[in-house]
Write a protein that holds these residues in place. Structure first.
Motif, PDB file in Angstrom:
ATOM      1  N   UNK A 743      24.169  17.332 -19.907  1.00 35.85           N
ATOM      2  CA  UNK A 743      23.890  18.593 -20.601  1.00 35.85           C
ATOM      3  C   UNK A 743      22.530  19.092 -20.159  1.00 35.85           C
ATOM      4  N   UNK A 744      22.414  20.435 -20.110  1.00 34.46           N
ATOM      5  CA  UNK A 744      21.156  20.997 -19.669  1.00 34.46           C
ATOM      6  C   UNK A 744      20.074  20.748 -20.716  1.00 34.46           C
ATOM      7  N   UNK A 745      18.866  20.580 -20.222  1.00 35.30           N
ATOM      8  CA  UNK A 745      17.724  20.366 -21.124  1.00 35.30           C
ATOM      9  C   UNK A 745      16.594  21.318 -20.745  1.00 35.30           C
ATOM     10  N   UNK A 791      20.319   9.646 -22.669  1.00 34.92           N
ATOM     11  CA  UNK A 791      19.058   9.520 -21.954  1.00 34.92           C
ATOM     12  C   UNK A 791      18.772  10.841 -21.252  1.00 34.92           C
ATOM     13  N   UNK A 792      17.498  11.181 -21.212  1.00 28.92           N
ATOM     14  CA  UNK A 792      17.068  12.401 -20.529  1.00 28.92           C
ATOM     15  C   UNK A 792      16.510  12.029 -19.165  1.00 28.92           C
ATOM     16  N   UNK A 793      17.137  12.493 -18.133  1.00 28.58           N
ATOM     17  CA  UNK A 793      16.727  12.206 -16.763  1.00 28.58           C
ATOM     18  C   UNK A 793      15.767  13.305 -16.296  1.00 28.58           C
ATOM     19  N   UNK A 794      14.535  12.889 -15.987  1.00 30.45           N
ATOM     20  CA  UNK A 794      13.500  13.831 -15.570  1.00 30.45           C
ATOM     21  C   UNK A 794      13.305  13.761 -14.057  1.00 30.45           C
ATOM     22  N   UNK A 825      24.198  21.995 -12.898  1.00 30.59           N
ATOM     23  CA  UNK A 825      23.047  22.600 -12.270  1.00 30.59           C
ATOM     24  C   UNK A 825      21.831  22.440 -13.172  1.00 30.59           C
ATOM     25  N   UNK A 826      20.719  22.066 -12.597  1.00 33.19           N
ATOM     26  CA  UNK A 826      19.497  21.810 -13.365  1.00 33.19           C
ATOM     27  C   UNK A 826      18.799  23.138 -13.619  1.00 33.19           C
ATOM     28  N   UNK A 827      18.820  23.565 -14.854  1.00 31.66           N
ATOM     29  CA  UNK A 827      18.052  24.719 -15.285  1.00 31.66           C
ATOM     30  C   UNK A 827      17.944  24.663 -16.811  1.00 31.66           C
ATOM     31  N   UNK A 828      17.027  25.454 -17.353  1.00 39.18           N
ATOM     32  CA  UNK A 828      16.753  25.389 -18.778  1.00 39.18           C
ATOM     33  C   UNK A 828      17.984  25.792 -19.574  1.00 39.18           C
ATOM     34  N   UNK A 908      17.413  17.500 -28.500  1.00 38.14           N
ATOM     35  CA  UNK A 908      18.731  18.113 -28.613  1.00 38.14           C
ATOM     36  C   UNK A 908      19.088  18.839 -27.313  1.00 38.14           C
ATOM     37  N   UNK A 909      20.293  18.624 -26.917  1.00 41.06           N
ATOM     38  CA  UNK A 909      20.742  19.275 -25.684  1.00 41.06           C
ATOM     39  C   UNK A 909      21.254  20.670 -25.983  1.00 41.06           C
TER      40      UNK A 909
END
Length: 1681
Positions: A743-745, A791-794, A825-828, A908-909
């Motif tokens: 999920x996008x973060x 888990x949040x992947x940075x 896709x990685x975006x806010x 929260x995602x």
């Protein structure tokens, strides 16, 4: 004599205490002064006088010259100046001065008698005589000088006064004398000095010089010197008089506390001083102790300050903390003894308001206070600037995290409390990490990064009641491998188990294997203190646990692990913490050793329930040794296989119950299944610990194991064999996780969630990997396994598309990779959502994006934390935030309250990009999007912002709601505008503050809820709210009403305070209810007084009725607007409802337990205290498993009082609560104490009894004993064992515990204790037998012993006693036993045998001696002896004094009881009252009374005893003698009465009879009678004269007549009959003949009667008598023929 250890180690102990040959006490204290900086200057005033100077002073004073007097003064002063100039030599000279005084104390006591005033004068002083006589001096201890006090009670040695003061005072006095001296006096002084020197050689010359000196002195000098001499003499006399009054017995005395230290209670970080003052001689040495341990100021520099000034001793403790709470002891000691005084210091941490006056200016205050220059601060604003972000590092590098902390208002002297956390656990400074606070900036520095350092780092800043925290994740990448393709280093190397024989090491597998699978791991060890590493295993082990053997007992080791694959060996891990090769019990013993090991105490500890080990701390003067007879140990118990892998097997067992008192070792044996061929595994080295690891086993083969014990006595029997064990890994590698959902973060991070591995055991965590779509290269997202399912992947590239996979890890290894996730896709995440297509393949509800139990990370303070407007105090302000971007609403973040515990913030995602107005496609999936929220209200309005609240959706879609999105639009002229997003990230609470609005503008709002399935449909558009500043005085409406714990007659209503509190703070709440169908005018209040809580338990509901509720807040202005309605809700108890149950387990742990059968897969238990969540509370621990949860209290106390509730999330309000009030707390604590320290209940306590043979039986009885119960028998704190002297027995069926002793001796006096150990339960009972109690018991035992010996022969079963029979006789009796025919019995009285007529036959066993009419003559000592050939026995009875009196009392009682009733008898004299008794004794007192009055005895009324008759004679009775007569017989104790009524007819009859008898008596008295004189027969010879005379009585005078042969006889010449004087009658025959023979009679007669007296006269002829006499012998002869 050798000094004890502690006396040598501590300087406070007087070294001359036990040494008879040591130096004098004075010289000892001089040596002490040399070591002390206080006395470094020495005693100059005294040391300036050498032995020669003292002799010169004595001689000079004896001379009459005043000039010589001044010369000696100048010389003494010069000596003092020279000594003072030498400085360091003064202290050395001081000792010689004391030695000189000691050697001359009998003849010259000037050293001891020098007064303070005389010391200031340079004039020479005479030596004073000693105050002690010669005999008293001889009685003093050898080599000891009695100190004499001066007028100021300061000893001359200078021990008390400083020498510096003396020197200054002496110099000042001499300076004054110099000003008064003239030049002539100075010249005379010089000549006196010359005279002094010449006097040594020639006495005559010295005399001449003195005369010259006198001639040259002026008159003024002579007068002044004379005056000084007189003043000096007066001073000496006064000093001598003062010391003459001293009591020399008081000079030497033990320490005595004049002022004792006082206990203190202080606040944390305060300083405290303990003061005391001690008197005693010699001056006591004072030492301070803390909990009986001497305080060492050098070991704690700056912590303790110990001072002794002017007799006052002080101990100052700086900056007190909790460890300073202790008992402090001041110990004063000198040669006379030791005395201690105690004081306690209690350090408190403040928890509420405090008066500022408690703290000094500049002193630090507890962090929980907030004091400003204007008073107490009501709130603080804390925010962070220059914050650290998500950080990436590499192993071996350094890293620093930091941020600037801004606190408003700023308070000087008060610093915040800064604490760092990693994954929720506090970070402590170590060699790897350091923390620093500079006053405005906090930093955390890593000196050498390791993968163990990876995690979510949180900085928490606390100021008073307020705190703020900020979190960011730190990633640590692997260091470059030395060999390309080699695996990365393992991590988290720790020790799982340690004992004497092996240490089990565990670690975590690395995420990077180098491109090929890891074949195993090598473990290296290094002994602490060395740099030599050695490899522990020859072949790699795959299992992430390994037992390291070959260790040296007691040594400490560190370990590291290296991974290996086909390419090579990777880098080593971080080294573990040092681990000692010791048993846990041995470590506990080392920690629990006494603080004073020199006490000689023997400490017995118990390693196992049946095994004892003894540690003896021996005194230096002796060695304690104890030889215990060896006992072959029994078999071990509870043998089991605790761990089995393909490489090793770990066995564990319990030591045997029978093991003696020496150490035991073990031999381990193995056997292949199917055979009985047992082989010893450890043949070379026995095992010392009850655990062992076996290697070199064949994988896949089955074995059985057993263990034997051995000691010096031999090898014991083997234990029971274990079950069949197959060598192999019992722990399976976990299965691969499933359902990977990204999920996008943010624009550089993605939230990945997954479904946890099923049936995974001992799960360590998960590794997540990412890959750019199409690249085929996978990179680890974390290098430290994370728990949870999210888990949040940075560190991702913005705009790139990634796929993710996850693998699980446990000790057995890493699982297979999960399936790759969908590309993202990685975006806010702004307004996006998760595509519904993702859920088409899901068969179960996935884990949510939020897992509050761990694995959560973020780059910035997440907005998902609870806002202060909802969860903290109403007055808690929001810190300023950065300016918002145009067109975007500002997200305010408010400080959390201090009551909320630290927990990893939930990130929260956001959903994928999708219009919030569009509802997701409806699918028949287990998880769906939530329904819309509803009832949007405005909670508070400002000029440019508004706070909204809403109700949660009715349905959550089968998954937890992860957040809400708020949209708003302007309404201008009734025309709505375009919708805008109010928040970028989802908010977790059902309330939100929207900023940057336009004042006086009308807005509408809608809210959408989101879960893992996506964004739900938006709510209905709210009504129009105008953005304007609320100025109303009353508070706004409470919000977020919640109903829980619904039962048939009660429920719990909870709410949150209104966001707008009005002009004054909210002071309480009112709760209203009504039936759901009732009208609005039927609301009724539930509480009359305002509630202070935000919850209420509503009681008294009607079952089956539907209710609605509302809440209104109140402040000083009034009651505000009501809240939205809560309900309707039906009052009913649903089927299957369960309640919270309190439980106290066997270990005394108190817990609340709850079970729910209606949980969903996403349901969780949430515990609250007073309806405030208790998560991460240090006072409780929550454990949930399946559908059960338990909250355990760490230490239940008053702080834990309240209502504890458990809510089940994702259900229809299932909850339950339990109230713990003070009474319930006391009950639970008592129950916990009983379970934690169970006692063996006893029926009877320890008692003692004497058996028949004099044996002593100690016994007690327990309620119940198991088969494993054991008893220790303790006498005077020493255990005793069965042997010749003691016999022990335990009856486990009845619970009777016994110990027998043959006899009691003097050394058996003391305390006896039975200690019972029955499993975990213990018990004891003590019996104290000392003093008179023991002597009495010993005497009784000896008596019973002698009694048993006596009873072996004939003996008395009952000793001699007496009994009074019914005949009032005394019967002495005794009962005999064990007799036979030959047994004799002999009676004695006063050692004289009593002859008994009858012989005893002993048939009835009773022997008696009857004493009739017992009286005082029968008093004495009676003894009866029973004897035969087997022995004899005797019994004595003392019947004298009190015993005789007691018997006589009983005899008298019996006699009194035998008295007959009183009878009336008339006599000639009067009336007699009488009673008969068996017999009469003088001891029986008789008293008569008439009509209740004692009778006074006279001649008319008399009392007496005649034989057995007791009578009362009333002579000449009159009518006054009528009445009731009582005869009282007093036996000495009791009176016995007999009564008769002498009145009425009884008196009349008795009186008439008396009159009759009286007349008869008169007649009888006056009747004519012959009084005597006439014989019965008269024989007379013929021819003789017969003269007879008789007396006659009668009144009137009787008539006299004579009869012969019944015929009247008249008087004639032959027979003369005369009667003269009326009294005498004469009968005369002048010459009798045979004719006069016959019967004669004298007849007397008067009117009262007559009487006849007869006599016979026989006349014989002598010749006839002779013939008759001759014929009689002839007849006899004839008959004999």
């Amino acid at each position: 004599m050798a000094l004890p250890f502690y006396q040598r180690s501590h300087q406070h102990y007087d070294l001359s205490y036990r040494n008879k040959d040591l130096r004098t006490t004075m010289s000892h204290y001089q040596q002490e002064k040399k070591r002390s900086a206080i006395y470094t200057h020495g005693s100059t005033a005294y040391s300036s006088r050498s032995s020669a100077a003292h002799r010169q002073e004595s001689e000079a004073f004896s001379q009459a010259s005043a000039a010589s007097y001044q010369q000696q003064a100048a010389q003494a002063y010069s000596l003092g100046a020279s000594q003072y100039s030498r400085g360091s030599e003064v202290s050395r000279k001081t000792a010689s001065a004391y030695d000189y005084g000691s050697s001359h104390r009998r003849t010259d006591s000037s050293l001891l008698l020098e007064d303070y005033s005389s010391k200031l004068s340079p004039q020479i002083k005479r030596a004073k005589r000693s105050l002690l006589s010669g005999e008293e001096t001889e009685n003093l201890p050898g080599n000891y000088m009695v100190p004499i006090y001066s007028g100021r009670q300061v000893h001359i040695s200078g021990v008390r006064d400083t020498e510096e003061e003396r020197i200054k005072e002496a110099a000042a006095y001499i300076a004054q004398r110099t000003l008064l001296a003239s030049e002539e006096a100075i010249a005379a002084s010089k000549q006196a000095t010359a005279s002094k020197q010449s006097k040594v050689s020639k006495q005559a010359t010295s005399s001449l010089q003195r005369e010259e000196t006198l001639e040259k002195k002026s008159r003024s000098v002579v007068i002044r010197e004379k005056a000084e001499e007189l003043s000096l003499r007066k001073t000496l006399e006064e000093t001598q008089a003062y010391h003459g009054k001293l009591n020399e017995d008081h000079l030497l005395h033990a320490p005595e506390f004049i002022i004792k230290p006082r206990s203190h209670t202080v606040w944390e970080n305060e300083n405290v001083k303990l003061h005391c003052s001690v008197a005693g001689w010699p001056e006591p040495r004072l030492t301070w102790y803390k909990n009986q341990v001497p305080i060492n100021v050098h070991a704690n520099p700056g912590k303790y300050i110990i001072e002794s000034r002017y007799g006052m001793h002080t101990l100052e403790i700086s900056k007190c903390d909790f460890e300073d709470t202790a008992q402090y002891r001041a110990s004063a000691m000198n040669v006379q003894g030791e005395l201690s005084a105690y004081a306690s210091v209690v350090v408190k941490r403040y928890k509420g308001e405090l008066d500022e006056t408690h703290f000094r200016a500049g002193a630090s205050m507890p962090l929980s206070f907030a004091v400003t220059p204007y008073g107490y601060a009501s709130k603080f604003e804390i925010h962070f600037d220059d914050k650290f972000d998500v950080s990436f590092g590499r192993e071996g590098e350094t890293m620093s995290l930091g941020c600037r902390v801004v606190i408003t208002p700023e308070i000087k002297h008060f610093q915040p409390e800064v604490q760092w956390y990693r994954n929720g656990a506090p970070v402590s400074p170590s060699k790897w990490v350091e923390t620093h606070w500079s006053g405005d900036r906090a930093t955390l520095t890593f000196s050498h990064l390791n993968k163990e350092d990876e995690g979510l780092y949180t900085i928490r800043v606390r100021m008073g009641e307020y705190y703020e925290q900020y979190s960011a994740y730190v990633f640590v990448r692997d260091a470059d491998a030395e060999i390309e393709g080699a695996p990365a280093a393992p991590l988290d190397v720790v020790s799982l188990d340690a004992n004497k024989d092996y240490i089990i090491i565990s670690w975590k597998q690395p995420a990077v294997d180098g491109g090929s699978p890891i074949l195993g791991y090598f473990i290296d060890k290094c002994e602490v203190g060395t740099d030599s590493w050695s490899q522990c295993n020859d072949t790699p082990v795959k299992f992430a646990r390994f037992p390291v053997t070959g260790l040296i007992e007691g040594r400490s080791y560190i370990f590291r692990v290296r991974a290996v694959n086909k390419t090579g060996i990777g880098l080593p891990s971080r080294v573990s913490e040092p681990v000692a090769a010791l048993d846990p019990a041995e470590k506990a013993r080392l920690k629990s050793r006494p603080s004073a090991p020199w006490t000689g105490q023997i400490i017995v500890t118990e390693e196992e329930p049946t095994g004892l080990s003894v540690m003896c701390h021996l005194k230096p003067a002796g060695i304690v040794s104890q030889l215990i007879e060896g006992v072959i140990p029994g078999p071990p118990t509870d043998l089991s296989v605790t761990e089995a892998t393909r490489s090793y097997v770990v066995l564990s067992w319990k030591p045997p119950g029978q093991r003696g008192h020496e150490g035991i070792m073990y031999f381990v044996e193995k056997c292949d299944v199917g055979t009985e061929n047992w082989q010893r595994v450890n043949t070379e080295l026995p095992v010392k610990s009850p655990r062992f690891a076996l290697f070199d086993l064949v994988e896949g083969k089955s074995y059985r194991f057993r263990v034997r014990c051995s000691n010096s006595a031999g090898v014991g029997e083997p234990s029971e064999a274990t079950e069949v064990t197959v060598v192999g890994d019992k722990l399976d590698i976990p299965k691969a996780p499933g359902k990977i959902i990204p999920s996008r973060n943010t624009d550089t991070s993605v939230v990945v969630s997954w479904e946890e591995s099923k049936d995974a055991k001992e799960l360590v965590g998960y590794y997540i990997e990412s890959s750019v779509v199409g690249s085929g290269k996978w990179e680890p997202c974390n290098n430290n396994p994370v728990k949870g399912s999210r888990f949040t992947c940075h560190g991702l590239a913005t705009g790139q598309s990634y796929i993710f996979r996850v693998r699980a890890v446990n000790a057995a290894g890493l699982s297979d990779y999960s399936q790759d996730s969908e590309a993202i896709e990685v975006k806010a995440a702004i307004g996006g959502g998760v595509s519904p297509d993702v859920w088409l393949q899901l068969s179960d509800a996935p884990a949510g994006l939020t897992d509050p139990r761990g694995g959560v990370n973020g780059a910035s303070p997440p907005t998902s934390q609870k806002d202060a407007l909802l969860s903290s105090k109403p007055n808690t302000p929001s810190p300023p935030s950065s300016p918002p971007s145009p067109g975007q609403a500002e997200v305010s973040k408010v400080s959390e309250s201090v009551q909320e515990e630290l927990s990893p913030p939930s990130q929260k995602a956001a959903p994928k990009e999708q219009s919030k107005s569009e509802s997701p496609k409806k699918k028949k999936d287990p998880v769906a999007a939530p329904s819309p929220p509803y009832d949007i209200i405005c909670l508070e309005s400002f000029r440019d912002s508004m706070v909204l609240g809403w109700k949660q959706p009715d349905t959550t879609g089968g998954a937890e709601i992860t957040g809400y999105y708020v949209n708003y639009r302007e309404v201008t002229g009734g025309v709505p505008g375009k919708w805008r997003e109010a928040n970028i990230k989802a908010v977790s609470d059902a309330a939100y503050k929207i900023s940057n609005l336009k004042e006086n503008t009308v807005y509408q709002f809608q809210v959408s809820a989101m879960n893992i399935a996506g964004l739900g449909a938006p709510s209905a558009v709210s009504e129009c709210f105008k953005c304007e500043e609320w100025t109303i005085a009353v508070p706004g409406p409470p919000h977020s009403l919640k109903l829980s714990e619904v039962r048939k007659n009660s429920l719990v209503l909870q709410w949150k305070p209104p966001v707008y509190s009005g002009r004054t703070p909210v002071t309480g709440y009112f709760v209203d209810l009504k039936e759901a169908s009732a009208k609005d005018d039927q609301w009724r209040g539930l509480n009359e007084a305002a509630l202070g809580n935000t919850y209420l338990r509503v009681k008294g509901l009607t079952e089956g009725v539907s209710y609605v509720f509302r809440v209104r807040a109140i402040n000083q202005a009034g009651v505000g607007k009501p809240s939205e309605l809560a309900g309707p809700v039906v009052a009913e108890t649903r089927p299957g409802t369960k309640e919270v149950v309190v439980n106290v387990d066997d270990d005394g742990v108190i817990s609340l337990n709850y079970e729910c059968d209606q949980m969903t897969p996403k349901s969780e238990f949430v515990w609250s205290k007073d309806y405030v969540p208790t998560e991460d509370s240090p006072r409780v621990e929550v454990e949930s498993k399946g559908n059960k949860t338990k909250m355990t209290f760490q230490d239940l106390g008053t702080d834990d009082l309240g209502t504890y509730s458990c809510d089940v999330t994702d259900t229809d309000g299932i909850a339950s609560s339990y109230l713990i009030d003070e009474e319930e707390m006391k009950r639970l604590l008592a129950l916990s104490q009983e379970h934690k320290f169970p006692t063996v209940p006893t029926k009877s306590e320890l008692a003692v009894e004497i058996l028949e043979k004099g044996q002593v039986r100690f016994w007690m009885q327990a309620e119940k004993l198991s088969g494993n119960a054991k008893v220790n028998y303790i006498f005077n704190e020493k255990e005793i064992f069965e042997g010749p002297k003691y016999k022990m027995h335990i009856d486990r069926n009845t619970g009777v515990i016994e110990m027998f002793m043959e006899k009691l001796q003097d050394e058996d006096e003391g305390t006896y204790t039975f200690q019972i150990q029955d499993g975990k339960a213990t018990g004891h009972s003590t019996l104290v037998l000392i003093g008179d109690v023991y002597k009495k018991l010993q005497k009784e035992a000896e008596f019973q012993r002698q009694e048993w010996i006596r009873k072996q022969g004939p003996h008395f079963a009952e000793y001699l006693s007496w009994e009074v029979t019914g005949e009032c006789n005394v019967l002495l009796k005794c009962k005999v036993a064990n007799i036979k025919k030959e047994t004799h019995i002999v009676w004695y009285k006063d050692e004289r045998e009593i002859s008994v007529d009858e012989k005893h036959d002993f048939k009835d066993g009773i022997c008696t001696l009857l004493i009739t009419e017992f009286s005082k003559k029968d008093a004495g000592f009676y003894e009866v002896i029973l004897k035969d050939d087997r022995g004899k026995d005797k019994s004595r009875l003392k019947l004298v004094d009190e015993a005789f009196q007691e018997l006589m009392t009983e005899v008298c009682r019996k006699i009194a009881l035998s008295a007959t009733d009183l009878k009336i008898q008339s006599t000639a004299e009067g009336i007699r009252l009488y009673s008969f008794v068996t017999y009469y004794l003088d001891d029986l007192k008789v008293n008569w009374s008439h009509n209740g009055t004692g009778i006074k005895y006279t001649d008319r009324v008399k009392s007496g005893v005649t034989g057995e008759q007791i009578w009362l004679q009333i002579n000449e009775p009159t009518p006054n003698d009528k009445g009731k007569y009582v005869m009282e017989l007093f036996d000495g104790k009791t009176g016995h009465q007999k009564t008769v009524d002498l009145s009425g007819q009884a008196f009349d009859e008795a009186f008439a009879e008396f009159q009759r008898l009286k007349q008869a008596a008169i007649a009888e008295k006056n009747r004519a009678r012959v009084l005597g004189g006439l014989p019965d027969v008269v024989t007379i010879q013929e021819g003789k004269a017969l003269n007879l005379t008789c007396n006659v009585w009668g009144d009137p005078t009787p008539e006299v007549s004579w009869l012969k042969n019944e015929k009247p006889l008249a008087s004639d010449d032959h027979c003369s009959l005369k009667f003269e004087a009326g009294k005498t009658a004469f009968f005369t025959i002048s010459g009798v003949s045979t004719a006069d023979s016959g019967k004669y009679g004298l007849v007397v007669k008067n009117k009262y009667g007559s009487e006849t007296s007869d006599f016979t006269v026989s006349v014989f002829i002598p010749e006839e008598e002779a013939r008759k006499g001759a014929s009689e012998p002839q007849k006899g002869n004839h008959k004999s023929k």
